[in-house]
Write a protein that holds these residues in place. Sequence first.
Motif, PDB file in Angstrom:
ATOM      1  N   UNK A   1      -8.253   2.559   2.320  1.00 48.77           N
ATOM      2  CA  UNK A   1      -8.670   1.266   3.255  1.00 48.77           C
ATOM      3  C   UNK A   1      -9.849   0.313   3.325  1.00 48.77           C
ATOM      4  N   UNK A   2     -10.670   1.044   2.585  1.00 48.59           N
ATOM      5  CA  UNK A   2     -11.977  -0.103   2.196  1.00 48.59           C
ATOM      6  C   UNK A   2     -11.460  -1.155   1.138  1.00 48.59           C
ATOM      7  N   UNK A   3     -10.734  -0.675   0.089  1.00 43.85           N
ATOM      8  CA  UNK A   3     -10.135  -1.675  -0.858  1.00 43.85           C
ATOM      9  C   UNK A   3      -8.993  -2.771   0.092  1.00 43.85           C
ATOM     10  N   UNK A   4      -8.351  -2.067   0.714  1.00 44.56           N
ATOM     11  CA  UNK A   4      -7.239  -2.896   1.735  1.00 44.56           C
ATOM     12  C   UNK A   4      -8.072  -3.982   2.297  1.00 44.56           C
ATOM     13  N   UNK A   5      -9.015  -3.607   3.205  1.00 44.74           N
ATOM     14  CA  UNK A   5     -10.027  -4.438   3.792  1.00 44.74           C
ATOM     15  C   UNK A   5     -10.285  -5.611   3.278  1.00 44.74           C
ATOM     16  N   UNK A   6     -10.865  -5.311   2.108  1.00 45.12           N
ATOM     17  CA  UNK A   6     -11.327  -6.657   1.345  1.00 45.12           C
ATOM     18  C   UNK A   6     -10.133  -7.538   0.720  1.00 45.12           C
ATOM     19  N   UNK A   7      -9.171  -6.787   0.478  1.00 43.53           N
ATOM     20  CA  UNK A   7      -7.883  -7.751  -0.087  1.00 43.53           C
ATOM     21  C   UNK A   7      -7.551  -8.590   1.208  1.00 43.53           C
ATOM     22  N   UNK A   8      -7.436  -8.030   2.505  1.00 40.68           N
ATOM     23  CA  UNK A   8      -6.892  -8.563   3.562  1.00 40.68           C
ATOM     24  C   UNK A   8      -7.813  -9.760   3.787  1.00 40.68           C
ATOM     25  N   UNK A   9      -9.177  -9.715   3.810  1.00 44.88           N
ATOM     26  CA  UNK A   9     -10.330 -10.766   4.199  1.00 44.88           C
ATOM     27  C   UNK A   9      -9.901 -11.831   2.974  1.00 44.88           C
ATOM     28  N   UNK A  10      -9.908 -11.583   1.496  1.00 42.15           N
ATOM     29  CA  UNK A  10      -9.632 -12.504   0.813  1.00 42.15           C
ATOM     30  C   UNK A  10      -8.377 -13.283   0.803  1.00 42.15           C
ATOM     31  N   UNK A  11      -7.324 -12.768   1.219  1.00 44.16           N
ATOM     32  CA  UNK A  11      -6.041 -13.298   1.666  1.00 44.16           C
ATOM     33  C   UNK A  11      -6.425 -14.352   2.922  1.00 44.16           C
ATOM     34  N   UNK A  12      -7.102 -14.154   3.591  1.00 48.07           N
ATOM     35  CA  UNK A  12      -7.453 -15.248   4.915  1.00 48.07           C
ATOM     36  C   UNK A  12      -8.204 -16.178   4.328  1.00 48.07           C
TER      37      UNK A  12
ATOM     38  N   UNK B   1       1.859 -13.924  -5.469  1.00 40.71           N
ATOM     39  CA  UNK B   1       2.113 -12.750  -6.224  1.00 40.71           C
ATOM     40  C   UNK B   1       1.645 -11.538  -5.409  1.00 40.71           C
ATOM     41  N   UNK B   2       2.795 -10.591  -5.452  1.00 41.62           N
ATOM     42  CA  UNK B   2       2.480  -9.401  -4.488  1.00 41.62           C
ATOM     43  C   UNK B   2       1.247  -8.703  -5.062  1.00 41.62           C
ATOM     44  N   UNK B   3       0.279  -8.308  -4.363  1.00 41.19           N
ATOM     45  CA  UNK B   3      -1.137  -7.298  -4.795  1.00 41.19           C
ATOM     46  C   UNK B   3      -0.611  -6.041  -4.168  1.00 41.19           C
ATOM     47  N   UNK B   4      -0.759  -5.026  -5.167  1.00 44.65           N
ATOM     48  CA  UNK B   4      -0.422  -3.741  -5.102  1.00 44.65           C
ATOM     49  C   UNK B   4      -1.829  -2.995  -4.992  1.00 44.65           C
ATOM     50  N   UNK B   5      -2.076  -2.136  -3.911  1.00 44.08           N
ATOM     51  CA  UNK B   5      -3.297  -1.486  -3.795  1.00 44.08           C
ATOM     52  C   UNK B   5      -2.942   0.013  -4.664  1.00 44.08           C
TER      53      UNK B   5
ATOM     54  N   UNK C   1       0.894  -1.114   0.102  1.00 43.74           N
ATOM     55  CA  UNK C   1       0.028  -0.145   0.077  1.00 43.74           C
ATOM     56  C   UNK C   1       0.917   1.064   0.006  1.00 43.74           C
ATOM     57  N   UNK C   2       1.390   1.656  -1.136  1.00 42.33           N
ATOM     58  CA  UNK C   2       2.119   2.659  -1.299  1.00 42.33           C
ATOM     59  C   UNK C   2       1.493   4.188  -1.036  1.00 42.33           C
ATOM     60  N   UNK C   3       1.188   4.499   0.092  1.00 41.13           N
ATOM     61  CA  UNK C   3       0.323   5.590   0.395  1.00 41.13           C
ATOM     62  C   UNK C   3       1.294   6.563   1.550  1.00 41.13           C
ATOM     63  N   UNK C   4       1.370   7.972   1.301  1.00 33.68           N
ATOM     64  CA  UNK C   4       1.778   8.747   2.513  1.00 33.68           C
ATOM     65  C   UNK C   4       0.767   9.904   2.773  1.00 33.68           C
TER      66      UNK C   4
ATOM     67  N   UNK D   1     -14.380   9.169  13.121  1.00 37.85           N
ATOM     68  CA  UNK D   1     -15.152   9.261  11.903  1.00 37.85           C
ATOM     69  C   UNK D   1     -16.013   7.871  11.609  1.00 37.85           C
ATOM     70  N   UNK D   2     -17.321   7.884  11.490  1.00 36.90           N
ATOM     71  CA  UNK D   2     -18.317   6.737  11.422  1.00 36.90           C
ATOM     72  C   UNK D   2     -17.952   6.217  10.319  1.00 36.90           C
ATOM     73  N   UNK D   3     -17.506   6.534   9.096  1.00 39.64           N
ATOM     74  CA  UNK D   3     -17.133   5.690   7.996  1.00 39.64           C
ATOM     75  C   UNK D   3     -15.970   4.857   8.094  1.00 39.64           C
ATOM     76  N   UNK D   4     -14.921   5.518   8.667  1.00 37.45           N
ATOM     77  CA  UNK D   4     -13.739   4.654   8.966  1.00 37.45           C
ATOM     78  C   UNK D   4     -13.999   3.613  10.175  1.00 37.45           C
ATOM     79  N   UNK D   5     -15.024   3.928  11.110  1.00 42.04           N
ATOM     80  CA  UNK D   5     -15.334   3.032  12.044  1.00 42.04           C
ATOM     81  C   UNK D   5     -15.971   2.071  11.510  1.00 42.04           C
ATOM     82  N   UNK D   6     -16.822   1.969  10.409  1.00 45.38           N
ATOM     83  CA  UNK D   6     -17.644   1.032   9.855  1.00 45.38           C
ATOM     84  C   UNK D   6     -17.331   0.321   8.768  1.00 45.38           C
ATOM     85  N   UNK D   7     -16.121   0.332   8.247  1.00 48.42           N
ATOM     86  CA  UNK D   7     -15.685  -0.576   7.169  1.00 48.42           C
ATOM     87  C   UNK D   7     -16.141  -1.912   7.277  1.00 48.42           C
TER      88      UNK D   7
END
Length: 307
Positions: free
Chosen positions: A81-92, A51-55, A15-18, A159-165
């Motif tokens: 964060x929403x996209x990362x949550x989906x990818x993390x769950x899919x990995x598991x 294979x590495x997944x890049x967000x 996740x190349x984010x700053x 923030x409710x949207x961040x809390x509610x991913x």
Amino acid sequence: MRDIMNRKKIRIISVPIDLGASLQGASGGPSALRIANLTESLQRIGYSVSAEVIVNVPIRKKYYDHLSTKMNYRREILSVCQRLALLTKKSLEDDEIPLIVGGDHSIAMGSVSGVSEYYRNSNIGLVWFDAHGDMNTPSTSPSGNVHGMPLSHLLGQGDREFCSIFSERQKVQAENVAIVGVRDMDCKEKILVRDSGVSVFTMSDIDRMGMEEVSNEVIRIVTKNTIGFHVSFDVDGCDPVAMPGTGTKVPGGVTYRESHHLLEKLARTQKITSMDMVEINPFLDEGNVTAERAVSLIQSAFGLTLL
């Protein structure tokens, strides 16, 4: 759901984010880890690495166009964060251990939300290794930088949207959260931390108790009535002498050896579900030493021992 200890495949999610930080550069962390041979280092200790997944991360545009007085780059970070949550769950779901490499610490709202959703019928523990509390909310943050807010949102505050991913459900319970290495917190943030119920091991505690005792306490906290635990490791938790390549240096941190000791102890529980490695800034580094040492620390978390 496969037993945690039987997973021998890792999925690296970069996740190349700053955007969550005031300084640019943490977006180069995944590349620095790649140059430090992260994949090969994990393969050497017996893991297969998919294979590495890049967000994809939005480009940082003109500062004045994207600043909020409460959460800088809110919309962009939420999307990541929403996209990362989906990818993390899919990995598991694919029986792979998610190893999330950043990028600034705002990404933990995505990674931990994904793990929490996968184990939604159980509680998960959380080891938060950091020089900072990361428990500001939009109303308390003096800077508006989102990388200082992720833990509060995982605990359901802010923030409710961040809390509610994924859902309104709180991602982690305070009684199963241990912050390690803290030595710098904002005034209002201290009140939030004290009132939250999380366990905090400051540098003073580590000096007094030693990392062996601290590690034992951390393990007790994050494994009590949980399915396992996520490790969110911010390199600024280490002393900047050992880890110079980060944008939020605070002197007097955890030594390199103490960091290995903690991660080795955590690995022996065989209950690590997933891991973040964040806040590596190669533009502030010295010969990529921070990324190279981060790779070694990741190996310890995944079970590397001397014998």
